[in-house]
Design an enzyme around this catalytic site. Structure first.
Site, PDB file in Angstrom:
ATOM      1  N   LYS A  59     -12.402 -30.805 -31.797  1.00  0.00           N
ATOM      2  CA  LYS A  59     -11.308 -30.236 -31.000  1.00  0.00           C
ATOM      3  C   LYS A  59     -10.001 -30.989 -31.264  1.00  0.00           C
ATOM      4  O   LYS A  59      -8.940 -30.387 -31.408  1.00  0.00           O
ATOM      5  CB  LYS A  59     -11.672 -30.280 -29.508  1.00  0.00           C
ATOM      6  N   GLN A 103     -15.296 -32.891 -21.344  1.00  0.00           N
ATOM      7  CA  GLN A 103     -16.448 -32.379 -22.087  1.00  0.00           C
ATOM      8  C   GLN A 103     -17.704 -32.438 -21.220  1.00  0.00           C
ATOM      9  O   GLN A 103     -17.994 -33.451 -20.588  1.00  0.00           O
ATOM     10  CB  GLN A 103     -16.638 -33.189 -23.377  1.00  0.00           C
ATOM     11  N   ASP A 126      -9.863 -25.156 -20.039  1.00  0.00           N
ATOM     12  CA  ASP A 126     -11.250 -24.755 -20.277  1.00  0.00           C
ATOM     13  C   ASP A 126     -11.649 -23.586 -19.360  1.00  0.00           C
ATOM     14  O   ASP A 126     -12.701 -22.980 -19.549  1.00  0.00           O
ATOM     15  CB  ASP A 126     -12.146 -25.945 -19.928  1.00  0.00           C
TER      16      ASP A 126
END
Ligand code: GUN
Length: 289
Positions: A59, A103, A126
């Site tokens: 990412k 994450q 997200d």
């Protein structure tokens, strides 16, 4: 009269991702030329799960390639929930940060829901915070979860009709199954959500014009589960004897599915691209404040 054989198209998620990333890079270049700072994503990794470490590296590399900054916050698995909530709070208040990615999965003892709930909805690129998931449920604008959004972009690019189509989603996670079901429904598909207690899973899948598998059961979806001409989207990733395997028996889809996503260079690159896209949107909204 026999019907003509189906030529199955293997989705090139990487090519589509690269096209979209080129557009994002152009948008960032225009901001830089106008004298503005680069957009910036904060990436939070707790613990030492090798798969998560590899995902966040990918990412951050993707950010750098389009001219987006990223800052990494790595913490040991022993990090407590309070410490993590304080970190999120700091990034929420930091005017130099446009998006925050925590994450998942988080180590035992840290409630993922408590952490996603602490994210400012504007910086939750997200799309996992309760506010953003709630806005999705209500059909209001918000950052949408990245994998579901990537799946929808693939269906759009490969011209898969959704209006009135039967869509079947295997898996009911907050990360993929639930949000992708809502997005498909908002695109006017008739959606069935399947899970571990679904009776006659193969029979239900055979009704699907669009089949999305997101359960992490290696090669669950077999050739005889698929209606001829269906679009098959494989979100699952599992390790089997050191190899990455999806939820779909990809080879078995040949001549049956209209399109199928491979488990490498399929949905994965699109998830990362949607994260970049959401972060750039957050940056532009941030500039406008
Ligand atoms: N872990 C696996 N996929 C994802 C994702 O899309 N976002 C986050 N935050 N964690 C993940």
């Amino acid at each position: 009269m026999s019907s003509s054989p189906i030529e199955t198209v293997i989705v090139d998620g990487l090519a589509l991702a690269n096209e979209i990333r080129d557009d994002l890079a152009q948008r960032i270049k225009a901001h830089r030329e106008a004298g503005r700072r680069a957009p910036c994503l904060a990436v939070v990794l707790v613990g030492d799960d090798p798969a998560s470490a590899s995902y966040i590296k990918g990412k951050q590399r993707a950010c750098a390639r389009i001219g987006m900054d990223s800052v990494e916050h790595r913490h040991p698995a022993s990090t407590g929930e309070k410490e993590l909530l304080d970190l999120v709070d700091g990034r929420n208040r930091d005017p130099g940060i446009d998006g925050i990615l925590v994450q998942l999965p988080l180590p035992e003892g840290v409630r993922a829901n408590a952490v996603t709930e602490a994210l400012s909805p504007e910086k939750d690129v997200d799309g996992l915070s309760p506010v953003n998931q709630g806005r999705l449920l209500l059909g209001e604008p918000s950052h949408r979860a990245c994998t579901p959004l990537g799946v929808m972009k693939i269906l759009e690019r490969y011209a898969i009709p959704l209006e009135g189509a039967r869509a079947v989603v295997i898996g009911r996670s907050a990360l993929v199954g639930k949000p992708v079901s809502l997005l498909l429904q908002q695109a006017n598909a008739t959606v069935t959500m399947c899970h571990s207690r679904t009776a006659d899973l193969p029979g239900t899948c055979r009704e699907a014009d669009v089949l999305v598998a997101a359960v992490g059961v290696p090669r669950l979806v077999q050739r005889d589960w698929v209606k001829p001409g269906a679009a098959v989207i494989d979100v699952g990733v599992s390790q089997v004897e050191g190899k990455l395997v999806g939820d779909v028996d990809t080879e078995g889809m040949q001549g049956v599915a209209r399109i199928v996503t491979p488990h490498r260079r399929g949905v994965g690159p699109m998830t990362v691209t949607m994260l970049l896209s959401n972060t750039l949107d957050a940056y532009e909204a941030h500039l406008g404040e």
